[in-house]
Design a protein around this motif. Structure first.
Motif, PDB file in Angstrom:
ATOM      1  N   GLY A  48       0.958  -0.983  -0.137  1.00  0.00           N
ATOM      2  CA  GLY A  48       0.174  -0.240  -0.125  1.00  0.00           C
ATOM      3  C   GLY A  48       0.947   1.011   0.404  1.00  0.00           C
ATOM      4  O   GLY A  48       0.362   2.516   0.402  1.00  0.00           O
ATOM      5  N   LEU A  49       1.818   1.351  -0.644  1.00  0.00           N
ATOM      6  CA  LEU A  49       3.307   2.168  -0.496  1.00  0.00           C
ATOM      7  C   LEU A  49       2.750   2.521  -1.734  1.00  0.00           C
ATOM      8  O   LEU A  49       3.344   1.804  -2.957  1.00  0.00           O
ATOM      9  CB  LEU A  49       4.327   1.686  -0.065  1.00  0.00           C
ATOM     10  CG  LEU A  49       4.194   1.601   1.738  1.00  0.00           C
ATOM     11  CD1 LEU A  49       5.644   1.212   1.823  1.00  0.00           C
ATOM     12  CD2 LEU A  49       4.321   2.128   2.574  1.00  0.00           C
ATOM     13  N   ARG A  50       3.909   4.061  -2.344  1.00  0.00           N
ATOM     14  CA  ARG A  50       3.515   3.993  -3.781  1.00  0.00           C
ATOM     15  C   ARG A  50       5.406   4.883  -3.658  1.00  0.00           C
ATOM     16  O   ARG A  50       5.815   5.887  -2.958  1.00  0.00           O
ATOM     17  CB  ARG A  50       3.148   5.405  -3.261  1.00  0.00           C
ATOM     18  CG  ARG A  50       2.407   6.109  -5.592  1.00  0.00           C
ATOM     19  CD  ARG A  50       1.442   6.749  -5.359  1.00  0.00           C
ATOM     20  NE  ARG A  50       1.814   7.910  -6.130  1.00  0.00           N
ATOM     21  CZ  ARG A  50       0.819   9.140  -6.288  1.00  0.00           C
ATOM     22  NH1 ARG A  50       0.539   8.950  -5.364  1.00  0.00           N
ATOM     23  NH2 ARG A  50       2.347  10.264  -6.676  1.00  0.00           N
ATOM     24  N   LEU A  51       6.361   4.764  -4.748  1.00  0.00           N
ATOM     25  CA  LEU A  51       7.574   5.129  -4.591  1.00  0.00           C
ATOM     26  C   LEU A  51       7.027   5.889  -5.411  1.00  0.00           C
ATOM     27  O   LEU A  51       6.643   5.787  -6.576  1.00  0.00           O
ATOM     28  CB  LEU A  51       8.258   4.484  -5.583  1.00  0.00           C
ATOM     29  CG  LEU A  51       9.943   4.723  -5.638  1.00  0.00           C
ATOM     30  CD1 LEU A  51      10.161   4.936  -4.892  1.00  0.00           C
ATOM     31  CD2 LEU A  51      10.411   3.089  -5.821  1.00  0.00           C
ATOM     32  N   THR A  52       7.975   7.787  -4.676  1.00  0.00           N
ATOM     33  CA  THR A  52       7.935   8.561  -6.286  1.00  0.00           C
ATOM     34  C   THR A  52       9.141   9.367  -6.195  1.00  0.00           C
ATOM     35  O   THR A  52      10.477   9.167  -5.526  1.00  0.00           O
ATOM     36  CB  THR A  52       7.617   9.961  -5.116  1.00  0.00           C
ATOM     37  OG1 THR A  52       5.721   9.251  -5.085  1.00  0.00           O
ATOM     38  CG2 THR A  52       7.069  11.313  -6.199  1.00  0.00           C
TER      39      THR A  52
END
Length: 170
Positions: free
Chosen positions: A33-37
């Motif tokens: 549920g994490l997003r890499l930016t």
């Protein structure tokens, strides 16, 4: 005239995201549920505790540049992974002061390295040592193999590892 090569500092040899690419780490983090930016090369990394090229965290976001070490990305992501969702949302830069959570984060980053093609736990532990992580047994591998049962058990109790020590994705 003979010129000796200038020795390369050990930290220069650690694997960076630019070498690995962002697709596999982004897919791995999404499983939690994490997003890499991806941050532009000339920009400061938001939420970076250490600054420079180290990964940063804010809420459910992990920030990194091409020069960010893979171990840094996995460590900072690990901090968010070990937190319940309610605590994740409030995180900005510094995730915890809990020794149990810090140990679990170090253990988890090593395990998660096996989920990234071309990385693996052995490479990650070597990079952690080169970067200067400090373990009382002298190396990441010695800690992981001989002194980290508390971290492993904590991760199992939280449902983040199965009994075999493999990641249990949310």
């Amino acid at each position: 005239m003979h010129v000796d090569a200038i020795p390369t500092p050990p930290e220069a040899s650690v694997m960076r995201l630019g070498e690995l690419g962002f697709a596999a780490p982004a897919a791995l983090l999404a499983r939690y549920g994490l997003r890499l930016t991806r941050v532009a090369p000339d920009q400061a990394i938001p939420g970076s505790y250490w600054g420079d090229e180290e990964a940063g965290i804010i809420g459910h976001m992990v920030y990194a540049r091409d020069d960010t070490p893979v171990h840094s990305l996995l460590h900072e992501a690990g901090h968010l992974i070990v937190l319940p969702d309610a605590r994740r949302a409030a995180v900005h830069t510094d995730a915890t002061d809990s020794i149990d959570e810090e140990d679990a984060t170090c253990y988890l980053q090593i395990v998660l390295a096996d989920e990234l093609p071309g990385v693996g736990r052995q490479r990650l532990m070597t990079d952690m040592d080169a970067w200067g992580y400090s373990f009382r047994l002298g190396s990441a591998q010695a800690w992981f193999e001989q002194d980290a049962d508390n971290a492993r058990q904590w991760l199992i109790a939280q449902g983040l590892l199965d009994e075999g020590g493999r990641p249990a994705f949310r």
